[in-house]
Design a protein around this motif. Structure first.
Motif, mmCIF file in Angstrom:
data_model
loop_
_atom_site.group_PDB
_atom_site.id
_atom_site.type_symbol
_atom_site.label_atom_id
_atom_site.label_comp_id
_atom_site.label_asym_id
_atom_site.label_seq_id
_atom_site.Cartn_x
_atom_site.Cartn_y
_atom_site.Cartn_z
ATOM 1 N N PHE A 166 13.699 -1.578 62.476
ATOM 2 C CA PHE A 166 13.799 -2.987 62.868
ATOM 3 C C PHE A 166 14.613 -3.769 61.838
ATOM 4 C CE2 PHE A 166 9.364 -1.721 64.191
ATOM 5 C CZ PHE A 166 9.694 -1.504 65.517
ATOM 6 N N SER A 167 15.179 -4.873 62.291
ATOM 7 C CA SER A 167 15.878 -5.762 61.357
ATOM 8 C C SER A 167 15.682 -7.198 61.804
ATOM 9 C CB SER A 167 17.373 -5.426 61.290
ATOM 10 O OG SER A 167 17.966 -5.551 62.571
ATOM 11 N N LEU A 168 15.751 -8.111 60.847
ATOM 12 C CA LEU A 168 15.680 -9.535 61.146
ATOM 13 C C LEU A 168 17.032 -10.020 61.673
ATOM 14 C CD1 LEU A 168 13.774 -10.659 57.928
ATOM 15 C CD2 LEU A 168 12.811 -10.410 60.232
ATOM 16 N N THR A 169 17.046 -11.205 62.266
ATOM 17 C CA THR A 169 18.316 -11.757 62.725
ATOM 18 C C THR A 169 19.248 -11.961 61.525
ATOM 19 O OG1 THR A 169 17.366 -13.965 62.591
ATOM 20 C CG2 THR A 169 17.377 -12.918 64.745
ATOM 21 N N PRO A 170 20.556 -11.809 61.724
ATOM 22 C CA PRO A 170 21.506 -11.994 60.624
ATOM 23 C C PRO A 170 21.505 -13.443 60.130
ATOM 24 C CG PRO A 170 22.536 -10.918 62.518
ATOM 25 C CD PRO A 170 21.213 -11.432 62.984
ATOM 26 N N ASN A 171 22.130 -13.650 58.973
ATOM 27 C CA ASN A 171 22.293 -14.996 58.441
ATOM 28 C C ASN A 171 23.029 -15.857 59.465
ATOM 29 O OD1 ASN A 171 24.309 -16.974 56.929
ATOM 30 N ND2 ASN A 171 22.464 -16.765 55.675
ATOM 31 N N GLN A 172 22.414 -16.960 59.841
ATOM 32 C CA GLN A 172 22.949 -17.771 60.941
ATOM 33 C C GLN A 172 24.325 -18.355 60.618
ATOM 34 O OE1 GLN A 172 20.359 -20.237 63.626
ATOM 35 N NE2 GLN A 172 21.280 -21.939 62.530
ATOM 36 N N ALA A 173 24.491 -18.907 59.433
ATOM 37 C CA ALA A 173 25.766 -19.536 59.059
ATOM 38 C C ALA A 173 26.901 -18.516 59.033
ATOM 39 C CB ALA A 173 25.640 -20.235 57.710
ATOM 40 N N LYS A 174 26.614 -17.334 58.482
ATOM 41 C CA LYS A 174 27.652 -16.287 58.406
ATOM 42 C C LYS A 174 28.006 -15.776 59.796
ATOM 43 C CE LYS A 174 30.305 -13.084 56.567
ATOM 44 N NZ LYS A 174 30.757 -12.411 57.804
ATOM 45 N N LEU A 175 26.988 -15.555 60.640
ATOM 46 C CA LEU A 175 27.264 -15.054 61.984
ATOM 47 C C LEU A 175 28.005 -16.106 62.810
ATOM 48 C CD1 LEU A 175 26.893 -12.638 63.856
ATOM 49 C CD2 LEU A 175 24.726 -13.630 64.622
ATOM 50 N N GLU A 176 27.670 -17.373 62.620
ATOM 51 C CA GLU A 176 28.398 -18.444 63.318
ATOM 52 C C GLU A 176 29.880 -18.406 62.948
ATOM 53 O OE1 GLU A 176 28.693 -23.122 62.583
ATOM 54 O OE2 GLU A 176 26.744 -22.555 63.450
ATOM 55 N N GLU A 177 30.154 -18.202 61.685
ATOM 56 C CA GLU A 177 31.552 -18.104 61.238
ATOM 57 C C GLU A 177 32.253 -16.924 61.907
ATOM 58 O OE1 GLU A 177 34.071 -17.471 57.069
ATOM 59 O OE2 GLU A 177 31.885 -17.668 57.020
ATOM 60 N N ASP A 178 31.556 -15.779 61.999
ATOM 61 C CA ASP A 178 32.135 -14.593 62.647
ATOM 62 C C ASP A 178 32.419 -14.876 64.124
ATOM 63 O OD1 ASP A 178 31.884 -13.254 60.249
ATOM 64 O OD2 ASP A 178 30.035 -12.202 60.816
ATOM 65 N N TYR A 179 31.458 -15.508 64.808
ATOM 66 C CA TYR A 179 31.667 -15.870 66.217
ATOM 67 C C TYR A 179 32.905 -16.747 66.359
ATOM 68 C CZ TYR A 179 27.336 -14.550 68.844
ATOM 69 O OH TYR A 179 26.330 -13.896 69.501
ATOM 70 N N LYS A 180 32.991 -17.778 65.510
ATOM 71 C CA LYS A 180 34.079 -18.748 65.654
ATOM 72 C C LYS A 180 35.447 -18.091 65.421
ATOM 73 C CE LYS A 180 31.653 -23.089 65.045
ATOM 74 N NZ LYS A 180 31.484 -24.368 64.341
ATOM 75 N N ILE A 181 35.522 -17.249 64.418
ATOM 76 C CA ILE A 181 36.798 -16.575 64.129
ATOM 77 C C ILE A 181 37.199 -15.681 65.293
ATOM 78 C CG2 ILE A 181 37.884 -14.821 62.672
ATOM 79 C CD1 ILE A 181 36.247 -16.000 60.322
ATOM 80 N N PHE A 182 36.273 -14.856 65.778
ATOM 81 C CA PHE A 182 36.587 -13.902 66.847
ATOM 82 C C PHE A 182 36.944 -14.632 68.138
ATOM 83 C CE2 PHE A 182 35.685 -11.171 70.427
ATOM 84 C CZ PHE A 182 36.211 -9.945 70.034
#
Length: 332
Positions: free
Chosen positions: A190-206
């Motif tokens: 199991f894993s926790l949700t990723p860091n929200q701010a970092k994942l948001e940045e990844d979403y926005k770039i992609f």
């Protein structure tokens, strides 16, 4: 065997806290309009699908409109489902809330805009300045289609581009947020949700590079063991280990930010709950005298603040693990 039982024993959530989980003044009214949906996502805690027919009745809709008009302390009306747009009462509730200057959130699956009879929704959203919180559990096609159905990713991208053309994600009055959900686990890794701010940045770039898409915020939400997520965990014999994982990662710093503290969750029958998850697990909210509450009670007493203590269960560890989880994403 004894070691296995000990390993999977879950501390009751109420015992984990050093104090009762007390309700604050209600400012958010979250309404689940019903279980009708054009999708049947494998992680849906509502277990919504095109085959479900449960939805708001005209009587309950009228009561909710009266509630919206009667209580200025309500600042946000949060409409969910199913696909809320498909269920009875969606537009009357939107218009009652906007008439009384309340913010409105619509939790949209995006693909509904391409169903017959719903093609005008993006323009309707923009006209009434609805905040769109849209399910996009990954920025990659394969992951989205595995969770939500074949072709959902491409329809979602088309829908987002449509919203962008109307100013969503660009005009400060037209807010477009996305929701990330992790894949359902297949093993005990199991894993926790990723860091929200970092994942948001990844979403926005992609999404900007590949589709010229803009949006406001990303909300990372933990899959709580409720509804289809619970059924999956039970089938794979991961239910107890997953709960134990969530408990092990309990973060007391999240508790003061929980969404249940200042919201009422209402189902399509007019019953009142502390949150949407309690609603799906049939754990109704109770008044100070132990009475189950309905919208009728709220109107008759002229009071939204009838609850002293929030009812909790083991799945509450999903909202308090790691950085926490809510309808608005991470808590800390």
């Amino acid at each position: 065997m004894v070691q296995q039982i000990a390993r999977d024993t879950i501390t009751p959530f109420s015992q984990k806290l050093n104090h009762p989980l007390s309700k604050n003044q209600i400012t958010v009214l979250q309404i689940n309009l019903g279980k009708r949906c054009n999708l049947a996502c494998n992680h849906c805690h509502v277990e919504a699908s095109p085959k479900r027919t449960e939805e708001l009745t005209p009587e309950i809709c009228d009561q909710l409109i009266e509630l919206i008009h009667k209580f200025p302390q309500i600042k946000i009306v949060d409409l969910t489902g199913g696909a809320p747009e498909m269920n009875y009462g969606f537009k009357p509730l939107v218009e009652a809330a906007r008439l009384t200057r309340k913010a409105v959130i619509v939790r949209s699956n995006l693909t509904i805009y391409f169903e017959s009879g719903f093609e005008e929704l993006p323009e309707y959203f923009a006209q009434h300045q609805l905040r769109v919180v849209a399910s996009l559990p990954c920025y990659l096609e394969d992951n989205v289609d595995k969770m939500r159905g074949k072709g959902v990713y491409n329809d979602s991208i088309r829908a987002i581009q449509w919203l962008n053309q109307l100013g969503y994600g660009i005009n400060p009055n037209l807010i477009l947020d996305f929701v990330y959900n992790p894949q359902l686990p297949l093993t005990e890794s199991f894993s926790l949700t990723p860091n929200q701010a970092k994942l948001e940045e990844d979403y926005k770039i992609f999404l900007r590079e590949h589709f010229d898409i803009e949006f406001n915020q990303l909300f990372t939400i933990t899959n709580l063991p409720v509804g289809r997520s619970k059924l999956h965990l039970q089938r794979t014999k991961l239910y107890s280990p997953y709960l134990k994982f969530l408990e092990t990662n309990f973060n007391p710093g999240t508790v003061e930010h929980l969404m249940c503290l200042n919201e009422l969750s209402i189902d399509y029958l007019g019953n009142v709950y502390d949150c949407d998850f309690n609603q799906m697990e049939n754990l109704p909210a109770q008044s100070r005298t132990g009475e189950k509450l309905t919208v009728t009670n709220l109107l008759e007493t002229g009071n939204l603040d009838l609850i002293d203590e929030i009812r909790s269960a083991s799945y509450c560890y999903g909202c308090t693990a790691g950085c926490g989880s809510s309808c608005g994403g991470a808590l800390v």
